[in-house]
Design a protein around this motif. Structure first.
Motif, PDB file in Angstrom:
ATOM      1  N   PRO A 120      23.799  73.509  14.693  1.00 11.86           N
ATOM      2  CA  PRO A 120      22.708  73.430  15.668  1.00 11.86           C
ATOM      3  C   PRO A 120      22.859  74.502  16.743  1.00 11.86           C
ATOM      4  N   PRO A 121      21.762  74.859  17.407  1.00 10.65           N
ATOM      5  CA  PRO A 121      21.861  75.882  18.445  1.00 10.65           C
ATOM      6  C   PRO A 121      22.730  75.409  19.612  1.00 10.65           C
ATOM      7  N   GLN A 122      23.632  76.263  20.037  1.00 12.39           N
ATOM      8  CA  GLN A 122      24.541  75.948  21.134  1.00 12.39           C
ATOM      9  C   GLN A 122      24.695  77.160  22.036  1.00 12.39           C
ATOM     10  N   VAL A 123      24.848  76.887  23.328  1.00 11.52           N
ATOM     11  CA  VAL A 123      25.013  77.950  24.321  1.00 11.52           C
ATOM     12  C   VAL A 123      26.155  77.592  25.257  1.00 11.52           C
ATOM     13  N   MET A 124      26.623  78.606  25.974  1.00 11.18           N
ATOM     14  CA  MET A 124      27.644  78.383  26.982  1.00 11.18           C
ATOM     15  C   MET A 124      27.333  79.202  28.221  1.00 11.18           C
ATOM     16  N   PHE A 125      27.802  78.724  29.354  1.00 16.62           N
ATOM     17  CA  PHE A 125      27.871  79.567  30.542  1.00 16.62           C
ATOM     18  C   PHE A 125      29.133  79.170  31.287  1.00 16.62           C
ATOM     19  N   ALA A 126      29.673  80.115  32.032  1.00 20.67           N
ATOM     20  CA  ALA A 126      30.891  79.865  32.787  1.00 20.67           C
ATOM     21  C   ALA A 126      30.596  79.859  34.274  1.00 20.67           C
ATOM     22  N   SER A 127      31.150  78.871  34.953  1.00 25.21           N
ATOM     23  CA  SER A 127      31.067  78.760  36.401  1.00 25.21           C
ATOM     24  C   SER A 127      32.407  79.199  36.970  1.00 25.21           C
ATOM     25  N   THR A 128      32.371  80.181  37.863  1.00 21.03           N
ATOM     26  CA  THR A 128      33.609  80.673  38.467  1.00 21.03           C
ATOM     27  C   THR A 128      33.512  80.542  39.982  1.00 21.03           C
ATOM     28  N   GLY A 129      34.607  80.184  40.593  1.00 22.55           N
ATOM     29  CA  GLY A 129      34.620  80.025  42.041  1.00 22.55           C
ATOM     30  C   GLY A 129      34.256  78.615  42.466  1.00 22.55           C
ATOM     31  N   ALA A 130      34.224  78.403  43.774  1.00 18.01           N
ATOM     32  CA  ALA A 130      33.989  77.070  44.317  1.00 18.01           C
ATOM     33  C   ALA A 130      33.089  77.158  45.538  1.00 18.01           C
ATOM     34  N   LYS A 131      32.592  75.994  45.965  1.00 13.66           N
ATOM     35  CA  LYS A 131      31.799  75.876  47.184  1.00 13.66           C
ATOM     36  C   LYS A 131      32.490  74.893  48.120  1.00 13.66           C
ATOM     37  N   PRO A 132      32.412  75.116  49.415  1.00 18.23           N
ATOM     38  CA  PRO A 132      33.086  74.206  50.344  1.00 18.23           C
ATOM     39  C   PRO A 132      32.530  72.783  50.333  1.00 18.23           C
ATOM     40  N   ASP A 133      31.273  72.619  49.867  1.00 15.33           N
ATOM     41  CA  ASP A 133      30.698  71.266  49.858  1.00 15.33           C
ATOM     42  C   ASP A 133      30.780  70.596  48.486  1.00 15.33           C
ATOM     43  N   GLN A 134      31.588  71.153  47.584  1.00 12.40           N
ATOM     44  CA  GLN A 134      31.835  70.527  46.285  1.00 12.40           C
ATOM     45  C   GLN A 134      33.344  70.364  46.089  1.00 12.40           C
ATOM     46  N   ALA A 135      33.712  69.276  45.457  1.00 14.84           N
ATOM     47  CA  ALA A 135      35.141  69.012  45.241  1.00 14.84           C
ATOM     48  C   ALA A 135      35.749  69.995  44.255  1.00 14.84           C
ATOM     49  N   GLU A 136      34.937  70.427  43.282  1.00 11.73           N
ATOM     50  CA  GLU A 136      35.441  71.324  42.241  1.00 11.73           C
ATOM     51  C   GLU A 136      34.286  72.153  41.704  1.00 11.73           C
ATOM     52  N   GLY A 137      34.452  73.471  41.668  1.00  9.93           N
ATOM     53  CA  GLY A 137      33.412  74.323  41.110  1.00  9.93           C
ATOM     54  C   GLY A 137      32.181  74.386  41.991  1.00  9.93           C
ATOM     55  N   LYS A 138      31.057  74.708  41.365  1.00  5.55           N
ATOM     56  CA  LYS A 138      29.802  74.887  42.083  1.00  5.55           C
ATOM     57  C   LYS A 138      28.820  73.756  41.778  1.00  5.55           C
ATOM     58  N   ASP A 139      27.644  73.811  42.405  1.00  3.38           N
ATOM     59  CA  ASP A 139      26.676  72.719  42.278  1.00  3.38           C
ATOM     60  C   ASP A 139      26.268  72.467  40.830  1.00  3.38           C
ATOM     61  N   SER A 140      26.001  73.536  40.077  1.00  4.73           N
ATOM     62  CA  SER A 140      25.570  73.353  38.686  1.00  4.73           C
ATOM     63  C   SER A 140      26.592  72.555  37.900  1.00  4.73           C
ATOM     64  N   LEU A 141      27.853  72.931  38.035  1.00  2.00           N
ATOM     65  CA  LEU A 141      28.914  72.253  37.300  1.00  2.00           C
ATOM     66  C   LEU A 141      29.012  70.787  37.708  1.00  2.00           C
ATOM     67  N   ALA A 142      28.967  70.517  39.008  1.00  2.00           N
ATOM     68  CA  ALA A 142      29.048  69.136  39.489  1.00  2.00           C
ATOM     69  C   ALA A 142      27.880  68.300  38.959  1.00  2.00           C
ATOM     70  N   ASN A 143      26.677  68.890  38.958  1.00  4.35           N
ATOM     71  CA  ASN A 143      25.501  68.159  38.480  1.00  4.35           C
ATOM     72  C   ASN A 143      25.590  67.885  36.978  1.00  4.35           C
ATOM     73  N   ILE A 144      26.087  68.849  36.238  1.00  2.00           N
ATOM     74  CA  ILE A 144      26.218  68.658  34.786  1.00  2.00           C
ATOM     75  C   ILE A 144      27.260  67.590  34.480  1.00  2.00           C
ATOM     76  N   ARG A 145      28.345  67.595  35.220  1.00  2.00           N
ATOM     77  CA  ARG A 145      29.346  66.534  35.040  1.00  2.00           C
ATOM     78  C   ARG A 145      28.732  65.156  35.286  1.00  2.00           C
ATOM     79  N   ALA A 146      27.852  65.079  36.280  1.00  3.22           N
ATOM     80  CA  ALA A 146      27.267  63.797  36.664  1.00  3.22           C
ATOM     81  C   ALA A 146      26.204  63.318  35.697  1.00  3.22           C
ATOM     82  N   THR A 147      25.431  64.249  35.108  1.00  3.48           N
ATOM     83  CA  THR A 147      24.266  63.852  34.310  1.00  3.48           C
ATOM     84  C   THR A 147      24.395  64.156  32.822  1.00  3.48           C
ATOM     85  N   GLY A 148      25.248  65.117  32.459  1.00  2.74           N
ATOM     86  CA  GLY A 148      25.423  65.468  31.049  1.00  2.74           C
ATOM     87  C   GLY A 148      24.333  66.350  30.476  1.00  2.74           C
TER      88      GLY A 148
END
Length: 201
Positions: free
Chosen positions: A52-80
């Protein structure tokens, strides 16, 4: 010239991303568990497989208002889920606005003056103006070497294409001139293509 990254390069700017270029840009739209929308560009991005079609993207760095990584990564962890919107030259300024350091409670769609619509197969916003959008369901997040480096891999469950990009049954990128990332602060567009058949085709 030869250098080992661990020792530094001695140049005014890091040449690594200029060497690995051009890179397609994933304009990733997500929503957090409370419904707050986010839209951010990532140039460490590509397709991985087509069946099946699959894609990837990499998140690098962090934001002070996120525990780990950036907003996109945090949202994906939360919602899948997440949506990758393809960037065309006409939207380069809006894309640049969305790359700014907005707080996690700020909406990049609104800040950049962009219209969102709901995806069809996942609970996620997509960019209406994009020439194509890939609805993705997360399959895994892979920690990478270094601090706050993560790769998100998703299965594409739905694909939106602008009707005018289909020419004689082919998705023609020259109809919208996709934007790509080079090194430093440089970008490029695809404005011409050529066909090259493999031996035996």
């Amino acid at each position: 010239m030869f250098y080992q990254p661990k020792d530094g390069h001695g140049l005014p700017h890091n040449p690594f991303k200029a060497i690995v270029s051009p890179r397609p840009i994933a304009w990733v739209s997500t929503r957090d568990a409370e419904g707050q929308r986010n839209l951010a560009p990532y140039s460490f991005f590509n397709a991985l497989a087509d069946n099946p079609p699959q894609v990837m993207f990499a998140s690098t760095g962090a934001k002070p208002d996120q525990a780990e990584g950036k907003d996109s990564l945090a949202n994906i962890r939360a919602t899948g889920v997440f949506c990758i919107n393809i960037v065309e030259e006409a939207l380069r300024d809006a894309m640049n606005v969305s790359s700014g350091a907005l707080g996690k409670d700020e909406d990049e769609f609104t800040a950049a003056g962009l219209e969102a619509a709901e995806c069809e197969t996942i609970d996620c916003p997509r960019l209406v103006a994009a020439p194509a959008s890939l609805e993705c369901r997360l399959t895994q997040i892979v920690p990478l070497l270094g601090e706050n480096n993560f790769m998100a891999i998703g299965e594409v469950t739905g694909i939106h294409m602008r009707d005018s990009c289909l020419v004689d049954g082919i998705f023609d990128v020259t109809t919208f001139r996709p934007l790509s990332r080079l090194g430093y602060k440089d970008y490029a567009v695809v404005d011409n293509t050529f066909t090259l058949a493999r031996p035996g085709d």
